[in-house]
Write a protein that holds these residues in place. Structure first.
Motif, PDB file in Angstrom:
ATOM      1  N   GLY A 268       0.794  -1.224   0.000  1.00 20.01           N
ATOM      2  CA  GLY A 268       0.000   0.000   0.000  1.00 20.01           C
ATOM      3  C   GLY A 268       0.822   1.267   0.000  1.00 20.01           C
ATOM      4  N   LEU A 269       2.131   1.149   0.241  1.00 27.17           N
ATOM      5  CA  LEU A 269       2.983   2.346   0.238  1.00 27.17           C
ATOM      6  C   LEU A 269       2.899   3.038  -1.120  1.00 27.17           C
ATOM      7  CD1 LEU A 269       6.183   1.208   2.166  1.00 27.17           C
ATOM      8  CD2 LEU A 269       4.548   2.960   2.851  1.00 27.17           C
ATOM      9  N   GLY A 270       2.756   4.345  -1.087  1.00 31.96           N
ATOM     10  CA  GLY A 270       2.653   5.124  -2.313  1.00 31.96           C
ATOM     11  C   GLY A 270       1.225   5.316  -2.783  1.00 31.96           C
ATOM     12  N   HIS A 271       0.265   4.674  -2.084  1.00 32.07           N
ATOM     13  CA  HIS A 271      -1.143   4.796  -2.445  1.00 32.07           C
ATOM     14  C   HIS A 271      -1.918   5.437  -1.304  1.00 32.07           C
ATOM     15  CE1 HIS A 271      -0.612   2.198  -5.946  1.00 32.07           C
ATOM     16  NE2 HIS A 271       0.158   1.459  -5.171  1.00 32.07           N
ATOM     17  N   GLN A 272      -2.804   6.350  -1.654  1.00 29.39           N
ATOM     18  CA  GLN A 272      -3.649   6.986  -0.637  1.00 29.39           C
ATOM     19  C   GLN A 272      -4.639   5.975  -0.076  1.00 29.39           C
ATOM     20  OE1 GLN A 272      -4.006  11.478  -2.010  1.00 29.39           O
ATOM     21  NE2 GLN A 272      -5.966  10.643  -1.531  1.00 29.39           N
ATOM     22  N   ASP A 273      -4.881   6.075   1.226  1.00 32.43           N
ATOM     23  CA  ASP A 273      -5.861   5.215   1.869  1.00 32.43           C
ATOM     24  C   ASP A 273      -7.238   5.497   1.268  1.00 32.43           C
ATOM     25  OD1 ASP A 273      -6.687   3.428   4.235  1.00 32.43           O
ATOM     26  OD2 ASP A 273      -7.954   5.205   4.471  1.00 32.43           O
ATOM     27  N   PRO A 274      -7.950   4.467   0.807  1.00 33.40           N
ATOM     28  CA  PRO A 274      -9.263   4.691   0.193  1.00 33.40           C
ATOM     29  C   PRO A 274     -10.289   5.302   1.150  1.00 33.40           C
ATOM     30  CG  PRO A 274      -8.478   2.478  -0.294  1.00 33.40           C
ATOM     31  CD  PRO A 274      -7.542   3.076   0.711  1.00 33.40           C
ATOM     32  N   GLY A 275     -10.259   4.927   2.404  1.00 35.49           N
ATOM     33  CA  GLY A 275     -11.202   5.482   3.371  1.00 35.49           C
ATOM     34  C   GLY A 275     -10.954   6.959   3.605  1.00 35.49           C
ATOM     35  N   ALA A 276      -9.696   7.336   3.742  1.00 38.23           N
ATOM     36  CA  ALA A 276      -9.348   8.746   3.939  1.00 38.23           C
ATOM     37  C   ALA A 276      -9.709   9.564   2.708  1.00 38.23           C
ATOM     38  CB  ALA A 276      -7.858   8.883   4.253  1.00 38.23           C
ATOM     39  N   THR A 277      -9.504   8.988   1.539  1.00 37.02           N
ATOM     40  CA  THR A 277      -9.843   9.662   0.294  1.00 37.02           C
ATOM     41  C   THR A 277     -11.356   9.828   0.175  1.00 37.02           C
ATOM     42  OG1 THR A 277      -7.862   8.774  -0.762  1.00 37.02           O
ATOM     43  CG2 THR A 277      -9.606   9.571  -2.225  1.00 37.02           C
ATOM     44  N   SER A 278     -12.107   8.780   0.490  1.00 40.47           N
ATOM     45  CA  SER A 278     -13.570   8.842   0.429  1.00 40.47           C
ATOM     46  C   SER A 278     -14.123   9.896   1.379  1.00 40.47           C
ATOM     47  CB  SER A 278     -14.183   7.482   0.781  1.00 40.47           C
ATOM     48  OG  SER A 278     -13.802   6.523  -0.161  1.00 40.47           O
ATOM     49  N   TYR A 279     -13.592   9.925   2.592  1.00 40.91           N
ATOM     50  CA  TYR A 279     -14.035  10.933   3.558  1.00 40.91           C
ATOM     51  C   TYR A 279     -13.748  12.339   3.034  1.00 40.91           C
ATOM     52  CZ  TYR A 279     -14.157  14.024   7.539  1.00 40.91           C
ATOM     53  OH  TYR A 279     -14.421  15.093   8.355  1.00 40.91           O
ATOM     54  N   SER A 280     -12.577  12.529   2.440  1.00 38.91           N
ATOM     55  CA  SER A 280     -12.208  13.845   1.924  1.00 38.91           C
ATOM     56  C   SER A 280     -13.161  14.287   0.818  1.00 38.91           C
ATOM     57  CB  SER A 280     -10.766  13.830   1.422  1.00 38.91           C
ATOM     58  OG  SER A 280      -9.880  13.508   2.484  1.00 38.91           O
ATOM     59  N   TYR A 281     -13.494  13.366  -0.085  1.00 36.51           N
ATOM     60  CA  TYR A 281     -14.463  13.680  -1.137  1.00 36.51           C
ATOM     61  C   TYR A 281     -15.838  14.010  -0.542  1.00 36.51           C
ATOM     62  CZ  TYR A 281     -11.687  12.464  -5.264  1.00 36.51           C
ATOM     63  OH  TYR A 281     -10.757  12.449  -6.265  1.00 36.51           O
ATOM     64  N   LEU A 282     -16.243  13.255   0.446  1.00 35.58           N
ATOM     65  CA  LEU A 282     -17.540  13.485   1.084  1.00 35.58           C
ATOM     66  C   LEU A 282     -17.600  14.874   1.710  1.00 35.58           C
ATOM     67  CD1 LEU A 282     -20.288  12.302   2.107  1.00 35.58           C
ATOM     68  CD2 LEU A 282     -19.035  11.612   4.147  1.00 35.58           C
ATOM     69  N   LEU A 283     -16.571  15.220   2.481  1.00 36.87           N
ATOM     70  CA  LEU A 283     -16.542  16.525   3.131  1.00 36.87           C
ATOM     71  C   LEU A 283     -16.473  17.648   2.096  1.00 36.87           C
ATOM     72  CD1 LEU A 283     -16.598  17.790   5.951  1.00 36.87           C
ATOM     73  CD2 LEU A 283     -14.099  17.773   5.909  1.00 36.87           C
ATOM     74  N   GLU A 284     -15.708  17.425   1.039  1.00 37.64           N
ATOM     75  CA  GLU A 284     -15.598  18.419  -0.030  1.00 37.64           C
ATOM     76  C   GLU A 284     -16.959  18.649  -0.699  1.00 37.64           C
ATOM     77  OE1 GLU A 284     -12.024  18.912  -2.898  1.00 37.64           O
ATOM     78  OE2 GLU A 284     -13.404  17.481  -3.833  1.00 37.64           O
ATOM     79  N   THR A 285     -17.715  17.589  -0.903  1.00 38.60           N
ATOM     80  CA  THR A 285     -19.034  17.695  -1.515  1.00 38.60           C
ATOM     81  C   THR A 285     -19.998  18.451  -0.601  1.00 38.60           C
ATOM     82  OG1 THR A 285     -18.678  15.658  -2.751  1.00 38.60           O
ATOM     83  CG2 THR A 285     -20.968  16.376  -2.463  1.00 38.60           C
ATOM     84  N   ILE A 286     -19.951  18.160   0.684  1.00 38.91           N
ATOM     85  CA  ILE A 286     -20.797  18.880   1.644  1.00 38.91           C
ATOM     86  C   ILE A 286     -20.454  20.364   1.637  1.00 38.91           C
ATOM     87  CG2 ILE A 286     -21.299  19.174   4.111  1.00 38.91           C
ATOM     88  CD1 ILE A 286     -20.935  16.085   4.343  1.00 38.91           C
ATOM     89  N   ALA A 287     -19.165  20.672   1.655  1.00 41.31           N
ATOM     90  CA  ALA A 287     -18.744  22.080   1.641  1.00 41.31           C
ATOM     91  C   ALA A 287     -19.225  22.767   0.368  1.00 41.31           C
ATOM     92  CB  ALA A 287     -17.217  22.170   1.741  1.00 41.31           C
ATOM     93  N   HIS A 288     -19.126  22.088  -0.741  1.00 39.05           N
ATOM     94  CA  HIS A 288     -19.572  22.661  -2.018  1.00 39.05           C
ATOM     95  C   HIS A 288     -21.081  22.925  -1.999  1.00 39.05           C
ATOM     96  CE1 HIS A 288     -19.644  23.439  -6.304  1.00 39.05           C
ATOM     97  NE2 HIS A 288     -20.625  22.572  -6.422  1.00 39.05           N
ATOM     98  N   CYS A 289     -21.839  21.996  -1.471  1.00 40.18           N
ATOM     99  CA  CYS A 289     -23.299  22.151  -1.400  1.00 40.18           C
ATOM    100  C   CYS A 289     -23.695  23.297  -0.469  1.00 40.18           C
ATOM    101  CB  CYS A 289     -23.962  20.848  -0.927  1.00 40.18           C
ATOM    102  SG  CYS A 289     -23.907  19.557  -2.195  1.00 40.18           S
ATOM    103  N   ILE A 290     -22.980  23.457   0.632  1.00 44.87           N
ATOM    104  CA  ILE A 290     -23.251  24.550   1.577  1.00 44.87           C
ATOM    105  C   ILE A 290     -23.000  25.894   0.885  1.00 44.87           C
ATOM    106  CG2 ILE A 290     -22.440  25.688   3.694  1.00 44.87           C
ATOM    107  CD1 ILE A 290     -23.893  23.282   4.519  1.00 44.87           C
ATOM    108  N   GLN A 291     -21.916  25.979   0.135  1.00 41.05           N
ATOM    109  CA  GLN A 291     -21.570  27.230  -0.536  1.00 41.05           C
ATOM    110  C   GLN A 291     -22.531  27.543  -1.672  1.00 41.05           C
ATOM    111  OE1 GLN A 291     -17.472  26.665  -1.611  1.00 41.05           O
ATOM    112  NE2 GLN A 291     -16.748  27.142   0.438  1.00 41.05           N
ATOM    113  N   GLU A 292     -23.041  26.524  -2.342  1.00 40.32           N
ATOM    114  CA  GLU A 292     -23.976  26.719  -3.446  1.00 40.32           C
ATOM    115  C   GLU A 292     -25.351  27.154  -2.945  1.00 40.32           C
ATOM    116  OE1 GLU A 292     -23.677  26.031  -6.991  1.00 40.32           O
ATOM    117  OE2 GLU A 292     -21.553  26.245  -6.514  1.00 40.32           O
ATOM    118  N   GLY A 293     -25.721  26.590  -1.763  1.00 36.67           N
ATOM    119  CA  GLY A 293     -27.065  26.773  -1.226  1.00 36.67           C
ATOM    120  C   GLY A 293     -27.316  28.137  -0.731  1.00 36.67           C
TER     121      GLY A 293
END
Length: 82
Positions: free
Chosen positions: A57-82
């Motif tokens: 797994g060295l050199g690869h981003q953790d999938p869970g950490a990446t998924s959480y980051s995308y989720l939070l980014e999407t929430i932030a985007h929706c808050i700013q759009e709303g």
């Protein structure tokens, strides 16, 4: 996943203490989450599903950490759009 969650929570708490609103607070969390996810490239996972791959797994981003980051980014985007 916690490698992204914990830094983002800390960043959002600090933004709240500074009196920032929801948008800037979430943006701080997103930035910290992505930094935490990026850091997982240098780690060998010892917990969760990623632990099954060990050193491969060295050199690869953790999938869970990446998924959480995308989720939070999407929430932030929706808050700013709303």
């Amino acid at each position: 996943m916690l490698d992204a969650m914990c830094p983002s929570l800390d960043a959002m708490k600090e933004a709240r203490i500074r009196g920032e609103g929801a948008g800037p607070m979430l943006e701080a969390g997103v930035k910290a989450a992505w930094a935490g996810a990026e850091h997982t490239k240098d780690l060998v996972a010892t917990k969760g599903r990623a632990s099954y791959v060990g050193e491969r797994g060295l050199g690869h981003q953790d999938p869970g950490a990446t998924s959480y980051s995308y989720l939070l980014e999407t929430i932030a985007h929706c808050i700013q759009e709303g």
